[in-house]
Motif scaffolding. Sequence first.
Motif, short mmCIF file in Angstrom:
data_model
loop_
_atom_site.label_atom_id
_atom_site.label_comp_id
_atom_site.label_asym_id
_atom_site.label_seq_id
_atom_site.Cartn_x
_atom_site.Cartn_y
_atom_site.Cartn_z
N ARG A 325 0.86 -1.20 0.00
CA ARG A 325 0.00 0.00 0.00
C ARG A 325 0.89 1.25 0.00
O ARG A 325 1.73 1.41 0.90
CB ARG A 325 -0.89 -0.05 1.25
N GLN A 358 -0.80 -1.14 -4.43
CA GLN A 358 -2.13 -0.66 -4.05
C GLN A 358 -1.93 0.84 -3.77
O GLN A 358 -1.26 1.19 -2.80
CB GLN A 358 -2.62 -1.33 -2.76
N VAL A 360 -3.23 4.55 -2.78
CA VAL A 360 -4.32 5.27 -2.12
C VAL A 360 -3.99 6.76 -2.15
O VAL A 360 -2.97 7.18 -1.61
CB VAL A 360 -4.47 4.84 -0.64
N ALA A 368 -12.48 12.55 -5.98
CA ALA A 368 -12.15 11.15 -6.28
C ALA A 368 -12.42 10.85 -7.75
O ALA A 368 -11.65 10.15 -8.41
CB ALA A 368 -12.96 10.23 -5.38
N ARG A 372 -9.69 9.40 -10.43
CA ARG A 372 -9.90 8.14 -11.18
C ARG A 372 -9.86 8.39 -12.68
O ARG A 372 -9.30 7.61 -13.44
CB ARG A 372 -11.26 7.54 -10.81
N CYS A 377 -9.00 4.18 -14.88
CA CYS A 377 -9.25 3.02 -14.02
C CYS A 377 -9.93 1.87 -14.76
O CYS A 377 -10.56 1.02 -14.15
CB CYS A 377 -10.11 3.43 -12.84
N ARG A 384 -6.71 -1.23 -8.52
CA ARG A 384 -5.91 -1.14 -7.29
C ARG A 384 -5.72 0.30 -6.82
O ARG A 384 -4.97 0.56 -5.89
CB ARG A 384 -4.56 -1.84 -7.50
N SER A 386 -7.32 3.61 -5.06
CA SER A 386 -8.45 4.10 -4.26
C SER A 386 -8.16 5.52 -3.79
O SER A 386 -7.02 5.99 -3.88
CB SER A 386 -8.74 3.17 -3.09
N VAL A 387 -9.21 6.19 -3.35
CA VAL A 387 -9.08 7.59 -2.93
C VAL A 387 -9.55 7.70 -1.49
O VAL A 387 -10.63 7.19 -1.15
CB VAL A 387 -9.90 8.51 -3.86
N ALA A 388 -8.73 8.31 -0.65
CA ALA A 388 -9.07 8.42 0.77
C ALA A 388 -9.65 9.80 1.07
O ALA A 388 -9.42 10.77 0.33
CB ALA A 388 -7.81 8.20 1.60
#
Length: 454
Positions: A325, A358, A360, A368, A372, A377, A384, A386-388
Amino acid sequence: MKICCIGAGYVGGPTMAMIAKQAPDIEVRVVDMNATRIAAWNSEVLPVYEPGLDEIVKECRGRNLFFSTEVREAIRAADIIFVSVNTPTKTYGVGAGRAADLRFIESVARTVAEEATSPKIIVEKSTIPVKTAGTIKTILAANARGVAFEVLSNPEFLAEGTAVADLLAPDRVLIGGERTPGGERALQTLVDIYARWVPRERIVTTNLWSSELSKLVANAFLAQRISSINSISALCEATEADVDEVANAIGKDSRIGPKFLKASVGFGGSCFQKDILNLSYLCEHFGLPEVAEYWHSVVAMNDWQKRRFTTRIVQALFNTVADKRIAVLGFAFKKDTNDTRESAAINVCRDLLGERAQVVVYDPKVSAEEIRRDVGCADADGARLSVAASAYEACEGAHAVAVLTEWDAFKALDFEKIYAGMTKPAFVFDGRNLLDHAALAKIGFRVEAIGKVV
Ligand code: NAD
Ligand code: UGA
């Protein structure tokens, strides 16, 4: 007097808001074919995030500043027409990947010729290849019905994130025009507008071609400084010199100066790369391949710097980031903007995903959806990503943190807390030399920075 601006983007919106603020007696109409963008300009949440812009738009909107999709109506009514449409790099046909795509400029020129029934001053605000005013004049002359047109070049030098400050107190305003009686009159009209708030000695007037070319050259020189210091950052890493110390030492020389010597993961933004590619293409077109190659190397060095950053992450993480990650802090191409165009973060994320990490991402101003879209994506790699919702969430469980935008808020993060939640050994890759590296090392982080050995 009535002004219209075609193109309600990062340049058209803020520049026209500033004119409307400084000249309450002038009606300023900003038009765009993108209805969503216009609706946003008319809403509470503007489509462009710039410190101080909301206040100016609120002050002027509905008074002498209007946003609409009625392009033709605005052209008919205006005395002065600013053209602030996008001029991206061509992606097809002759010159693909290098030349400027001028179809939006040409389309505007044709619409103006169709609609105009009274004399107009056309102002090139977009960044365009030198000689474009000639194209515009040819199209206008061939299609207009007896209407007099004057074409001026008035490139914009604002930087995103500081647009309002730059517009309020520009280093210079550049206006190029023809040395004919009509051209001189048009030039004076535009000078008089800027002179309402810009000291006269900062308003530089030139011929059309010098003005058009100066914009490309200004961006090329600025980007060249970044590529130069970035090239030296690699040498610093190999020799234990510190790039920030080197930049400070050379920047004290008044002939070099201290600005634009901040080594980084690579420059981004919608313009540097596109404008240098365009300059290089123009040089080739005019039979100057050595000059073309010289300027192209600025972009090549930037591409290398971006790739080099990901390579360092992979190497430091024991030559594999597969299934690890990686928290990416910052996605905008610089702080204080929501713009992600050509952001180095896009390349770094793609390269990391290509290594099966991965990834993030957290950015305080970029959605987000945008992240993407930019990274793309559609395939297994994209899955793999993702957006926090916060930096802390992004870093939780991460093997490494990569800082890619110099948001001030990142400096104030509680890195003790972040360290506690990370997989060990915990790495920080500071692509902006933003953080306190000694403090991070004391906490226990393994720190890699640009152009220095921590
Ligand atoms: P942008 O993409 O944000 O905005 C351009 C707008 O023009 C878009 O909203 C688009 O819908 C509109 N448009 C295009 N064709 C149109 C048409 N025929 N009729 C009506 N609307 C039309 O672009 P931007 O960042 O504002 O840049 C505009 C120009 O200014 C470019 O040439 C760029 O190189 C230059 N520039 C940009 C910056 C910057 O910081 N972004 C700074 C200086 C100069
Ligand atoms: C740049 C120019 O600064 C403006 O004058 C110009 O009008 C504009 O391009 C344009 O034509 O679009 P902008 O791209 O908005 O403005 O922002 P900059 O502050 O120039 O930064 C560009 C990129 O270079 C960013 O990614 C930034 O992080 C990076 N940078 C900047 C560095 O890596 N190091 C530095 O020392 C300075």
